[in-house]
Scaffold this motif. Structure first.
Motif, PDB file in Angstrom:
ATOM      1  N   CYS A  26       0.832  -1.197   0.000  1.00 35.37           N
ATOM      2  CA  CYS A  26       0.000   0.000   0.000  1.00 35.37           C
ATOM      3  C   CYS A  26       0.871   1.253   0.000  1.00 35.37           C
ATOM      4  N   ARG A  27       0.508   2.200  -0.881  1.00 35.71           N
ATOM      5  CA  ARG A  27       1.253   3.455  -0.953  1.00 35.71           C
ATOM      6  C   ARG A  27       0.402   4.647  -0.536  1.00 35.71           C
ATOM      7  N   GLY A  28      -0.764   4.444   0.023  1.00 29.43           N
ATOM      8  CA  GLY A  28      -1.614   5.549   0.458  1.00 29.43           C
ATOM      9  C   GLY A  28      -2.662   5.886  -0.574  1.00 29.43           C
ATOM     10  N   TYR A  29      -3.844   6.323  -0.092  1.00 32.87           N
ATOM     11  CA  TYR A  29      -4.963   6.562  -0.989  1.00 32.87           C
ATOM     12  C   TYR A  29      -4.927   7.915  -1.664  1.00 32.87           C
ATOM     13  N   ARG A  30      -3.887   8.720  -1.443  1.00 32.57           N
ATOM     14  CA  ARG A  30      -3.758   9.965  -2.202  1.00 32.57           C
ATOM     15  C   ARG A  30      -3.364   9.655  -3.630  1.00 32.57           C
ATOM     16  N   ARG A  31      -2.800   8.525  -3.883  1.00 33.14           N
ATOM     17  CA  ARG A  31      -2.336   8.162  -5.212  1.00 33.14           C
ATOM     18  C   ARG A  31      -3.496   7.548  -6.017  1.00 33.14           C
ATOM     19  N   SER A  32      -3.403   7.681  -7.337  1.00 34.85           N
ATOM     20  CA  SER A  32      -4.435   7.101  -8.197  1.00 34.85           C
ATOM     21  C   SER A  32      -4.385   5.579  -8.170  1.00 34.85           C
ATOM     22  N   HIS A  33      -3.206   5.020  -7.959  1.00 29.99           N
ATOM     23  CA  HIS A  33      -3.038   3.573  -7.815  1.00 29.99           C
ATOM     24  C   HIS A  33      -2.408   3.326  -6.450  1.00 29.99           C
ATOM     25  N   PRO A  34      -3.223   3.109  -5.431  1.00 33.30           N
ATOM     26  CA  PRO A  34      -2.698   3.042  -4.061  1.00 33.30           C
ATOM     27  C   PRO A  34      -1.820   1.828  -3.786  1.00 33.30           C
ATOM     28  N   CYS A  35      -1.923   0.775  -4.617  1.00 33.73           N
ATOM     29  CA  CYS A  35      -1.171  -0.447  -4.350  1.00 33.73           C
ATOM     30  C   CYS A  35      -0.051  -0.637  -5.368  1.00 33.73           C
ATOM     31  N   LEU A  36       1.098  -0.982  -4.856  1.00 31.17           N
ATOM     32  CA  LEU A  36       2.224  -1.361  -5.706  1.00 31.17           C
ATOM     33  C   LEU A  36       2.214  -2.888  -5.798  1.00 31.17           C
ATOM     34  N   CYS A  37       1.896  -3.398  -6.996  1.00 29.12           N
ATOM     35  CA  CYS A  37       1.646  -4.830  -7.158  1.00 29.12           C
ATOM     36  C   CYS A  37       2.926  -5.605  -7.442  1.00 29.12           C
ATOM     37  N   LYS A  38       2.918  -6.850  -6.988  1.00 30.35           N
ATOM     38  CA  LYS A  38       4.003  -7.761  -7.329  1.00 30.35           C
ATOM     39  C   LYS A  38       3.898  -8.145  -8.801  1.00 30.35           C
ATOM     40  N   GLU A  39       4.999  -8.618  -9.340  1.00 29.68           N
ATOM     41  CA  GLU A  39       5.032  -9.012 -10.744  1.00 29.68           C
ATOM     42  C   GLU A  39       4.006 -10.121 -11.001  1.00 29.68           C
ATOM     43  N   GLY A  40       3.241  -9.933 -12.063  1.00 31.26           N
ATOM     44  CA  GLY A  40       2.225 -10.916 -12.432  1.00 31.26           C
ATOM     45  C   GLY A  40       0.825 -10.520 -12.026  1.00 31.26           C
ATOM     46  N   PHE A  41       0.651  -9.406 -11.220  1.00 30.49           N
ATOM     47  CA  PHE A  41      -0.664  -8.974 -10.776  1.00 30.49           C
ATOM     48  C   PHE A  41      -0.890  -7.511 -11.155  1.00 30.49           C
ATOM     49  N   PHE A  42      -2.169  -7.139 -11.285  1.00 27.77           N
ATOM     50  CA  PHE A  42      -2.499  -5.735 -11.569  1.00 27.77           C
ATOM     51  C   PHE A  42      -3.886  -5.447 -11.003  1.00 27.77           C
ATOM     52  N   GLY A  43      -4.303  -4.143 -11.100  1.00 24.50           N
ATOM     53  CA  GLY A  43      -5.570  -3.696 -10.543  1.00 24.50           C
ATOM     54  C   GLY A  43      -5.342  -2.787  -9.347  1.00 24.50           C
ATOM     55  N   ASP A  44      -6.388  -2.022  -8.946  1.00 23.04           N
ATOM     56  CA  ASP A  44      -6.278  -1.097  -7.826  1.00 23.04           C
ATOM     57  C   ASP A  44      -5.859  -1.803  -6.540  1.00 23.04           C
ATOM     58  N   ARG A  45      -6.236  -3.052  -6.391  1.00 19.31           N
ATOM     59  CA  ARG A  45      -5.898  -3.805  -5.180  1.00 19.31           C
ATOM     60  C   ARG A  45      -5.018  -5.026  -5.505  1.00 19.31           C
ATOM     61  N   CYS A  46      -4.450  -5.029  -6.720  1.00 18.49           N
ATOM     62  CA  CYS A  46      -3.624  -6.162  -7.170  1.00 18.49           C
ATOM     63  C   CYS A  46      -4.444  -7.449  -7.186  1.00 18.49           C
ATOM     64  N   GLN A  47      -5.735  -7.289  -7.525  1.00 22.18           N
ATOM     65  CA  GLN A  47      -6.648  -8.428  -7.461  1.00 22.18           C
ATOM     66  C   GLN A  47      -6.645  -9.297  -8.711  1.00 22.18           C
ATOM     67  N   SER A  48      -6.010  -8.839  -9.797  1.00 17.37           N
ATOM     68  CA  SER A  48      -6.084  -9.572 -11.066  1.00 17.37           C
ATOM     69  C   SER A  48      -4.719 -10.100 -11.480  1.00 17.37           C
ATOM     70  N   LEU A  49      -4.737 -11.288 -12.060  1.00 19.59           N
ATOM     71  CA  LEU A  49      -3.520 -11.882 -12.600  1.00 19.59           C
ATOM     72  C   LEU A  49      -3.307 -11.420 -14.032  1.00 19.59           C
ATOM     73  N   GLU A  50      -2.071 -11.053 -14.370  1.00 17.69           N
ATOM     74  CA  GLU A  50      -1.760 -10.746 -15.760  1.00 17.69           C
ATOM     75  C   GLU A  50      -1.889 -11.982 -16.628  1.00 17.69           C
ATOM     76  N   ASN A  51      -1.541 -13.121 -16.074  1.00 13.66           N
ATOM     77  CA  ASN A  51      -1.651 -14.381 -16.809  1.00 13.66           C
ATOM     78  C   ASN A  51      -2.324 -15.421 -15.914  1.00 13.66           C
ATOM     79  N   PRO A  52      -3.665 -15.476 -15.942  1.00 17.14           N
ATOM     80  CA  PRO A  52      -4.364 -16.431 -15.078  1.00 17.14           C
ATOM     81  C   PRO A  52      -4.087 -17.887 -15.440  1.00 17.14           C
ATOM     82  N   CYS A  53      -3.454 -18.119 -16.581  1.00 14.90           N
ATOM     83  CA  CYS A  53      -3.167 -19.491 -16.986  1.00 14.90           C
ATOM     84  C   CYS A  53      -2.146 -20.166 -16.071  1.00 14.90           C
ATOM     85  N   VAL A  54      -1.409 -19.353 -15.276  1.00 16.22           N
ATOM     86  CA  VAL A  54      -0.437 -19.966 -14.366  1.00 16.22           C
ATOM     87  C   VAL A  54      -1.145 -20.797 -13.303  1.00 16.22           C
ATOM     88  N   LEU A  55      -2.444 -20.531 -13.080  1.00 12.75           N
ATOM     89  CA  LEU A  55      -3.216 -21.304 -12.115  1.00 12.75           C
ATOM     90  C   LEU A  55      -3.759 -22.601 -12.718  1.00 12.75           C
TER      91      LEU A  55
END
Length: 264
Positions: A26-55
């Protein structure tokens, strides 16, 4: 000064709820994208996989394809259907041959149980001749049929050839169609009749026949069967000769006590 400190406390308090998923920071809600996501994930809360096929959502039942939006689709292997290829797609059952002619074959199969009809969209019939003289196997053709159809007439076939006919259940999808294992039938069409069949001579001792077998029209013919039956159905005779033979004589000997000829 007090206002700036209050804002930082609010930002910290909001991050304490751990809004970021999948290891995001979390980088704070003042930012447009409050979450800094790990590699392979995206979205406002890092809720989505860039490649869901890995599952491996398709398992070993299909091949997974994904796009940059985090969506995926499964191209199912033969015999499977469904979003994750989780359903079995069964072939038509009870395949029967109704009749066979020189250039036509009619098939019939049992319609599936109504409760399973949502699994498929229709049927496909593929067919090709085997051992076409001088050319090996012929070109395979495919006809698609409505799901309510349980009989089909194949037309325009070559006389006297052995056909490999396969019937499939098909589930139509946006990207690719799912198919079942095939129900297979090997069927030989009737050969063409000989040309110019004529009676050359009839005598007290023989019936002499002549005909014509043409290479272009009778390429699949290896033998010719002749039958001779008396008007009352008695004394039937059959002969089998090579395709190169163009004439044959049925011979008979003496008459029996009823005055009828006995074949020899």
């Amino acid at each position: 000064m007090q206002s700036s400190r209050t804002l930082r406390i609010i930002e910290q308090d909001r991050c304490e709820s751990s809004p970021c998923l999948n290891g995001g920071v979390c980088r704070g809600y003042r930012r447009s994208h409050p979450c800094l996501c790990k590699e392979g994930f995206f979205g406002d809360r890092c809720q989505s996989l860039e490649n869901p096929c890995v599952l491996q959502p398709c398992g070993n039942r299909g091949l997974c394809h994904s796009n940059r939006r985090g969506n995926y689709s499964c191209a199912c292997r033969v015999g499977h259907t469904g979003k994750d290829c989780e359903r079995d797609l069964l072939p038509p059952s009870g395949l029967h041959v109704l009749w066979v002619e020189e250039d036509e074959v009619e098939l019939r199969w049992d319609l599936p149980d109504p409760s399973s009809q949502s699994l498929f969209s229709g049927f496909a019939v593929t067919y090709a001749p085997l051992g076409l003289p001088g050319r090996g196997s012929g070109t395979r053709k495919t006809d698609f049929l409505d799901k309510k159809q349980s009989t089909y007439q194949l037309q325009g076939l070559e006389p006297g050839l052995l056909y490999n006919i396969s019937t499939f259940s098909v589930k139509r999808n946006t990207n690719s169609d799912d198919i079942s294992q095939p129900a297979i039938a090997l069927i030989r069409t009737r050969p063409r009749r000989v040309d110019q069949l004529q009676v050359v001579n009839v005598s007290s001792s023989q019936v002499w026949l002549r005909w014509l077998v043409q290479a272009a029209r009778h390429a699949a013919v290896s033998q010719v069967r002749l039958s001779l039956v008396s008007s009352d159905g008695s004394g039937a005779r059959t002969a089998l000769v090579n395709a190169s033979t163009m004439e044959y004589a049925f011979r008979y000997g003496t008459q029996d006590s009823r005055g009828k000829n006995s074949w020899t």
